[in-house]
Design a protein around this motif. Structure first.
Motif, PDB file in Angstrom:
ATOM      1  N   LYS A   1      -9.556  -0.287   4.313  1.00 42.38           N
ATOM      2  CA  LYS A   1      -8.974  -0.074   5.637  1.00 42.38           C
ATOM      3  C   LYS A   1      -7.638   0.649   5.547  1.00 42.38           C
ATOM      4  O   LYS A   1      -7.319   1.513   6.382  1.00 42.38           O
ATOM      5  N   HIS A   2      -6.847   0.331   4.522  1.00 35.18           N
ATOM      6  CA  HIS A   2      -5.502   0.900   4.394  1.00 35.18           C
ATOM      7  C   HIS A   2      -5.472   2.194   3.579  1.00 35.18           C
ATOM      8  O   HIS A   2      -4.450   2.891   3.573  1.00 35.18           O
TER       9      HIS A   2
ATOM     10  N   PHE B   1       0.854  -1.178   0.000  1.00 36.24           N
ATOM     11  CA  PHE B   1       0.000   0.000   0.000  1.00 36.24           C
ATOM     12  C   PHE B   1       0.896   1.235   0.000  1.00 36.24           C
ATOM     13  O   PHE B   1       1.209   1.795   1.053  1.00 36.24           O
TER      14      PHE B   1
ATOM     15  N   ARG C   1      -5.753  -1.814  -6.624  1.00 37.56           N
ATOM     16  CA  ARG C   1      -5.472  -2.686  -5.489  1.00 37.56           C
ATOM     17  C   ARG C   1      -6.544  -3.763  -5.337  1.00 37.56           C
ATOM     18  O   ARG C   1      -7.694  -3.575  -5.726  1.00 37.56           O
TER      19      ARG C   1
ATOM     20  N   CYS D   1     -11.212   5.808  -2.697  1.00 37.01           N
ATOM     21  CA  CYS D   1     -11.020   4.360  -2.811  1.00 37.01           C
ATOM     22  C   CYS D   1     -12.283   3.804  -3.454  1.00 37.01           C
ATOM     23  O   CYS D   1     -13.268   3.538  -2.776  1.00 37.01           O
TER      24      CYS D   1
ATOM     25  N   ASP E   1       2.446   5.011  -0.504  1.00 36.21           N
ATOM     26  CA  ASP E   1       2.021   6.394  -0.335  1.00 36.21           C
ATOM     27  C   ASP E   1       2.016   7.025  -1.724  1.00 36.21           C
ATOM     28  O   ASP E   1       3.066   7.288  -2.296  1.00 36.21           O
TER      29      ASP E   1
ATOM     30  N   GLU F   1      -8.830  -5.783   2.527  1.00 38.20           N
ATOM     31  CA  GLU F   1      -8.528  -4.700   3.464  1.00 38.20           C
ATOM     32  C   GLU F   1      -8.062  -3.420   2.776  1.00 38.20           C
ATOM     33  O   GLU F   1      -7.411  -2.580   3.389  1.00 38.20           O
TER      34      GLU F   1
END
Length: 318
Positions: free
Chosen positions: A150-151, A130, A143, A158, A132, A147
């Motif tokens: 969540k990340h 994940f 992605r 998202c 930056d 999760e």
């Protein structure tokens, strides 16, 4: 009134990373400079903002309140600046995704995208983590998993764009040689797995199909990416777990087969993570629209090939 807004920029970065050193790396200044700016900000406000815990700099209550306000304020400023400097559709985009997706799905379709949009140059980088996005200068991260939301940082969009089932897959030759009839028959050969399979492990698949004792299985091959796993099984080495869109052409050609139409209990959820205030947003929307169209048009609704002599009905214990 805070006269030096740069102190807030540095504060937001340090608070987001919980680290002065990571903030220094992103801002291209020294760690000492970050520390000095945070002391200046705390002196101006008359209160502490961070609490040191080991190597991390954690926010206290006052720091958390300022962080939330600073993120909102800087996002508004960024949005205004980007609107003024909004780039045209023509130009470059940097796309990040897993090695398997970029190698097996995205790159074979890049010519199709380029024919439709020759004025957009795509730069592709592979990463399973994940990242930056701001620090890595990534415009879009594609992605997968359970999760991702969540990340994903709060200041990024998202966007969910579907999910796919995970199935066991092997070479047609191996399926003929071993004549799989029941899920437990897979324990007679090599199981190819990711080093860190996360939610998509073999143990969960076997438990979901009612097969015990897979933990005692001795024939394991561990790899770092799904494209490596698929290369192994394509050449006759065991069985792996993967989403069919990564190997659809090999299914169509009869090189690979799905021995059982028994999906893994955890489907792969897909997301596009990006900065909604990006100056490249117009260009980004073009690529995202194309990506969603390609996925919806080409992804199979289920396995199209099954191994000869294998059960294609759900296993009784399923």
């Amino acid at each position: 009134m805070l006269k030096n807004i740069n102190l807030l920029v540095t504060f937001e970065c340090a608070a987001r990373h919980n680290s002065y050193s990571l903030a220094a790396h992103e801002l291209c200044i020294s760690q000492a400079a970050v520390s000095q700016q945070m002391r200046q900000l705390e002196q101006h406000l008359g209160c502490r903002l961070f609490i040191r815990k080991g190597k991390s700099m954690l926010l206290n209550q006052q720091g958390q309140s300022l962080f939330e306000c600073a993120q909102q304020a800087l996002a508004i400023i960024s949005q205004g600046v980007n609107q003024i400097h909004q780039e045209e559709i023509a130009g470059e985009l940097t796309i990040s995704s897993t090695q398997a997706f970029t190698t097996l799905w995205l790159m074979p379709r890049m010519q199709r995208f380029s024919e439709l949009h020759p004025d957009i140059q795509i730069r592709v980088v592979s990463s399973a983590g994940f990242d930056d996005l701001r620090q890595a200068h990534i415009d879009l991260a594609i992605r997968f998993g359970t999760e991702v939301e969540k990340h994903a940082p709060d200041n990024l969009s998202c966007e969910y764009f579907g999910q796919s089932a995970v199935y066991p897959v092997c070479s047609a030759q191996l399926a003929r040689d071993l004549a799989f009839s029941f899920p437990e028959d897979l324990l007679s050969t090599w199981l190819v797995t990711l080093e860190h399979p996360g939610a998509y492990d073999w143990q969960s698949w076997f438990e979901h199909t009612g097969v015990p004792a897979s933990k005692q299985h001795a024939k394991w091959t561990r790899v770092n990416s799904t494209d490596m796993a698929l290369t192994a099984v394509l050449n006759g080495h065991g069985v792996t777990l993967a989403v069919p869109y990564l190997y659809q052409s090999q299914l169509d050609a009869g090189q690979l087969v799905i021995p059982f139409q028994l999906p893994h209990p955890n489907p792969v959820r897909r997301y596009m993570v990006y900065d909604p205030n990006s100056a490249r947003l117009a260009r980004l929307k073009v690529f995202m629209a194309w990506l969603k169209t390609e996925m919806s048009a080409l992804e199979p609704t289920g396995p199209t090939e099954t191994a000869p002599h294998c059960s294609i009905e759900p296993y009784p214990n399923f």
